[in-house]
Write a protein that holds these residues in place. Structure first.
Motif, PDB file in Angstrom:
ATOM      1  N   GLU A 193      -8.261  -2.793  10.770  1.00 47.26           N
ATOM      2  CA  GLU A 193      -8.432  -1.497  11.425  1.00 47.26           C
ATOM      3  C   GLU A 193      -7.087  -0.905  11.856  1.00 47.26           C
ATOM      4  OE1 GLU A 193     -11.091   0.416  11.596  1.00 47.26           O
ATOM      5  OE2 GLU A 193     -12.060  -1.127  10.369  1.00 47.26           O
ATOM      6  N   PHE A 194      -6.174  -1.769  12.262  1.00 46.48           N
ATOM      7  CA  PHE A 194      -4.826  -1.324  12.619  1.00 46.48           C
ATOM      8  C   PHE A 194      -4.141  -0.726  11.385  1.00 46.48           C
ATOM      9  CE2 PHE A 194      -0.337  -2.410  14.047  1.00 46.48           C
ATOM     10  CZ  PHE A 194      -0.326  -1.529  15.125  1.00 46.48           C
ATOM     11  N   ALA A 195      -4.348  -1.367  10.247  1.00 47.35           N
ATOM     12  CA  ALA A 195      -3.809  -0.841   8.990  1.00 47.35           C
ATOM     13  C   ALA A 195      -4.466   0.494   8.640  1.00 47.35           C
ATOM     14  CB  ALA A 195      -4.034  -1.848   7.864  1.00 47.35           C
ATOM     15  N   ASN A 196      -5.770   0.579   8.825  1.00 46.42           N
ATOM     16  CA  ASN A 196      -6.471   1.838   8.567  1.00 46.42           C
ATOM     17  C   ASN A 196      -5.987   2.941   9.500  1.00 46.42           C
ATOM     18  OD1 ASN A 196      -8.749   1.954   6.474  1.00 46.42           O
ATOM     19  ND2 ASN A 196      -9.100  -0.046   7.405  1.00 46.42           N
ATOM     20  N   LEU A 197      -5.617   2.552  10.725  1.00 46.19           N
ATOM     21  CA  LEU A 197      -5.088   3.534  11.664  1.00 46.19           C
ATOM     22  C   LEU A 197      -3.788   4.126  11.136  1.00 46.19           C
ATOM     23  CD1 LEU A 197      -5.172   4.963  14.433  1.00 46.19           C
ATOM     24  CD2 LEU A 197      -3.916   3.000  15.362  1.00 46.19           C
ATOM     25  N   GLN A 198      -2.916   3.283  10.594  1.00 41.16           N
ATOM     26  CA  GLN A 198      -1.661   3.788  10.044  1.00 41.16           C
ATOM     27  C   GLN A 198      -1.936   4.784   8.912  1.00 41.16           C
ATOM     28  OE1 GLN A 198       1.053   0.805   8.483  1.00 41.16           O
ATOM     29  NE2 GLN A 198       2.807   2.190   8.627  1.00 41.16           N
ATOM     30  N   SER A 199      -2.908   4.479   8.065  1.00 42.24           N
ATOM     31  CA  SER A 199      -3.268   5.400   6.984  1.00 42.24           C
ATOM     32  C   SER A 199      -3.912   6.671   7.529  1.00 42.24           C
ATOM     33  CB  SER A 199      -4.242   4.711   6.018  1.00 42.24           C
ATOM     34  OG  SER A 199      -3.645   3.610   5.375  1.00 42.24           O
ATOM     35  N   LEU A 200      -4.785   6.510   8.496  1.00 41.79           N
ATOM     36  CA  LEU A 200      -5.494   7.660   9.063  1.00 41.79           C
ATOM     37  C   LEU A 200      -4.545   8.660   9.705  1.00 41.79           C
ATOM     38  CD1 LEU A 200      -8.216   9.012   9.872  1.00 41.79           C
ATOM     39  CD2 LEU A 200      -8.132   7.621  11.958  1.00 41.79           C
ATOM     40  N   VAL A 201      -3.614   8.145  10.469  1.00 47.71           N
ATOM     41  CA  VAL A 201      -2.639   9.015  11.134  1.00 47.71           C
ATOM     42  C   VAL A 201      -1.874   9.844  10.114  1.00 47.71           C
ATOM     43  CG1 VAL A 201      -0.487   8.995  12.453  1.00 47.71           C
ATOM     44  CG2 VAL A 201      -2.414   7.595  13.203  1.00 47.71           C
TER      45      VAL A 201
ATOM     46  N   LYS B 122       0.817  -1.214   0.000  1.00 38.83           N
ATOM     47  CA  LYS B 122       0.000   0.000   0.000  1.00 38.83           C
ATOM     48  C   LYS B 122       0.852   1.267   0.000  1.00 38.83           C
ATOM     49  CE  LYS B 122      -3.728  -2.250   2.608  1.00 38.83           C
ATOM     50  NZ  LYS B 122      -4.506  -2.236   3.875  1.00 38.83           N
ATOM     51  N   GLY B 123       2.156   1.087  -0.090  1.00 39.84           N
ATOM     52  CA  GLY B 123       3.039   2.233  -0.189  1.00 39.84           C
ATOM     53  C   GLY B 123       3.740   2.628   1.088  1.00 39.84           C
ATOM     54  N   PHE B 124       3.571   1.845   2.150  1.00 39.91           N
ATOM     55  CA  PHE B 124       4.242   2.158   3.409  1.00 39.91           C
ATOM     56  C   PHE B 124       5.620   1.504   3.447  1.00 39.91           C
ATOM     57  CE2 PHE B 124      -0.159   2.927   4.711  1.00 39.91           C
ATOM     58  CZ  PHE B 124      -0.020   4.105   5.426  1.00 39.91           C
ATOM     59  N   ASP B 125       6.599   2.249   3.892  1.00 39.89           N
ATOM     60  CA  ASP B 125       7.947   1.717   4.047  1.00 39.89           C
ATOM     61  C   ASP B 125       7.946   0.622   5.113  1.00 39.89           C
ATOM     62  OD1 ASP B 125      10.994   2.246   3.535  1.00 39.89           O
ATOM     63  OD2 ASP B 125      10.760   2.108   5.720  1.00 39.89           O
ATOM     64  N   ALA B 126       8.623  -0.481   4.819  1.00 36.50           N
ATOM     65  CA  ALA B 126       8.642  -1.619   5.750  1.00 36.50           C
ATOM     66  C   ALA B 126       9.201  -1.228   7.110  1.00 36.50           C
ATOM     67  CB  ALA B 126       9.441  -2.769   5.153  1.00 36.50           C
ATOM     68  N   GLU B 127      10.216  -0.388   7.127  1.00 32.13           N
ATOM     69  CA  GLU B 127      10.807   0.037   8.397  1.00 32.13           C
ATOM     70  C   GLU B 127       9.825   0.869   9.207  1.00 32.13           C
ATOM     71  OE1 GLU B 127      14.724   2.454  10.134  1.00 32.13           O
ATOM     72  OE2 GLU B 127      14.501   2.078   7.983  1.00 32.13           O
TER      73      GLU B 127
ATOM     74  N   ILE C 208       8.238  -0.075  12.924  1.00 32.48           N
ATOM     75  CA  ILE C 208       8.237   0.840  14.070  1.00 32.48           C
ATOM     76  C   ILE C 208       6.808   1.066  14.555  1.00 32.48           C
ATOM     77  CG2 ILE C 208       8.715   3.214  14.789  1.00 32.48           C
ATOM     78  CD1 ILE C 208      11.082   3.165  12.816  1.00 32.48           C
ATOM     79  N   PHE C 209       5.874   1.189  13.608  1.00 39.03           N
ATOM     80  CA  PHE C 209       4.455   1.381  13.945  1.00 39.03           C
ATOM     81  C   PHE C 209       3.964   0.234  14.826  1.00 39.03           C
ATOM     82  CE2 PHE C 209      -0.081   0.828  12.720  1.00 39.03           C
ATOM     83  CZ  PHE C 209      -0.573   2.057  13.132  1.00 39.03           C
ATOM     84  N   ILE C 210       4.355  -0.991  14.481  1.00 34.94           N
ATOM     85  CA  ILE C 210       3.946  -2.149  15.279  1.00 34.94           C
ATOM     86  C   ILE C 210       4.654  -2.153  16.632  1.00 34.94           C
ATOM     87  CG2 ILE C 210       4.007  -4.667  15.411  1.00 34.94           C
ATOM     88  CD1 ILE C 210       3.750  -4.736  12.369  1.00 34.94           C
TER      89      ILE C 210
END
Length: 332
Positions: A157-165, A43-48, A52-54
């Motif tokens: 939802e956790f993934a949506n949170l990363q996008s939302l932030v 989805k375009g998020f950097d793996a690193e 860190i998000f997790i």
């Protein structure tokens, strides 16, 4: 934890009681994390960044405990007194008066009855008084990686949170909400925040955490997008001479598949006679009172309320509270 904080209702979730499932092993959790990082990379998020998000999220046993013992599993006669109180009614009237112009604008723009907008915000957070004390990232991480019955949903939802932030430039470390990760005045989970929130005050951001104007508009938009019919009935009490016919079952979360004509009969009638299109979709709700059961005919608008929270008790509490608000506001 106060009872009201415990009662924060996560948006658009089925919160019937679930037995605790066996916790996943450490290796299973690590596999889920690796899969999550790969999916987010697509989805375009950097793996690193995702790693860190997790890592910044922590397991919270209290979230699991709350999820497995929802109040919606209680009988109606124990459930409704928590919501239908004079204190909440007084707060609702004060909120309606203070934000009357915004509520009226939202009602007209989204074609949603104003009392429903006010009732939802009152039921969800007592007009911003109880928005939840669970760190949202921890709640969604816990349920997404450590709660097998709903893990797939909550990882989403956790993934949506990363996008939302990222989209709304939110401070993830200060986000607090319900045990299921719902946030703000209207308790939107991340996917609903992303899809239904509106910038109703036109300040360039969709702020459901502080802006009552955005919250009012967003709740109205949510109902509009799910098909609310303004000035139409929501639910009507039934009288039964006998038990429900074998061909009709009380509603348990499925899509509407009955029509009114399938439910009404010589033995199942409306408590108060009104003109009603018998070809419209409908459902039956049973409310357990202390000494007897009540049966109600739920129409399309009742079903729309259950898109916010799929408990029929929740929907009935919202409806009855909205009627109290409407009556009290009209007589001020």
């Amino acid at each position: 934890m106060t009872l009201l904080k415990r009662m924060l209702a996560p948006l658009a979730l089925t919160l019937f009681s679930c037995s605790a499932a066996a916790a996943p092993s450490d290796s299973e959790v690590e596999a889920l994390k690796a899969e999550f990082i790969k999916t987010q990379s697509g989805k375009g998020f950097d793996a690193e960044d995702t790693t860190i998000f997790i890592k910044n999220a922590k397991y919270n046993q209290a979230v699991i405990d709350a999820m497995t013992k929802p109040w919606e599993a209680k009988p109606w006669h124990q459930y409704y007194p928590i919501f239908l109180t004079e204190k909440r009614l007084d707060a609702g009237l004060a909120f309606w008066k203070e934000h009357a112009k915004t509520i009226e604008r939202a009602s007209k723009e989204f074609n949603v009855d104003p009392q429903i907008i006010v009732a939802i915000i009152g039921i969800e957070t007592f007009y911003g008084g109880y928005m939840g004390n669970y760190p949202v990232k921890d709640a969604l991480y816990t349920l997404g990686f450590h709660y097998p019955p709903r893990a797939t949903f909550f990882r989403s939802e956790f993934a949506n949170l990363q996008s939302l932030v990222k989209e709304e430039r939110l401070d993830i470390n200060s986000l607090k909400g319900s045990y299921a990760g719902a946030m703000g005045f209207g308790q939107f989970i991340p996917s609903s925040y992303r899809h239904y929130a509106v910038d109703f005050d036109n300040d360039g951001s969709r702020d459901l955490l502080i802006s009552t104007t955005d919250a009012i508009g967003s709740v109205a938009n949510y109902f509009h997008q799910h098909g609310w019919q303004k000035n139409q009935p929501v639910t009507l009490q039934l009288t039964l001479n006998k038990d429900l016919p074998d061909t009709v079952k009380t509603w348990s979360g499925e899509k509407l598949h009955y029509q009114v004509a399938d439910i009404l009969s010589p033995n199942v009638a409306l408590a108060e006679s009104i003109d009603l299109d018998v070809s419209q979709p409908a459902l039956v709700v049973k409310l357990e009172q202390a000494e007897h059961d009540e049966y109600w005919l739920g129409l399309k608008n009742f079903y729309v309320i259950t898109r916010y929270n799929r408990s029929p008790l929740y929907a009935m509490a919202v409806y009855q509270f909205s009627q109290e608000l409407k009556k009290a506001y009209a007589t001020q």
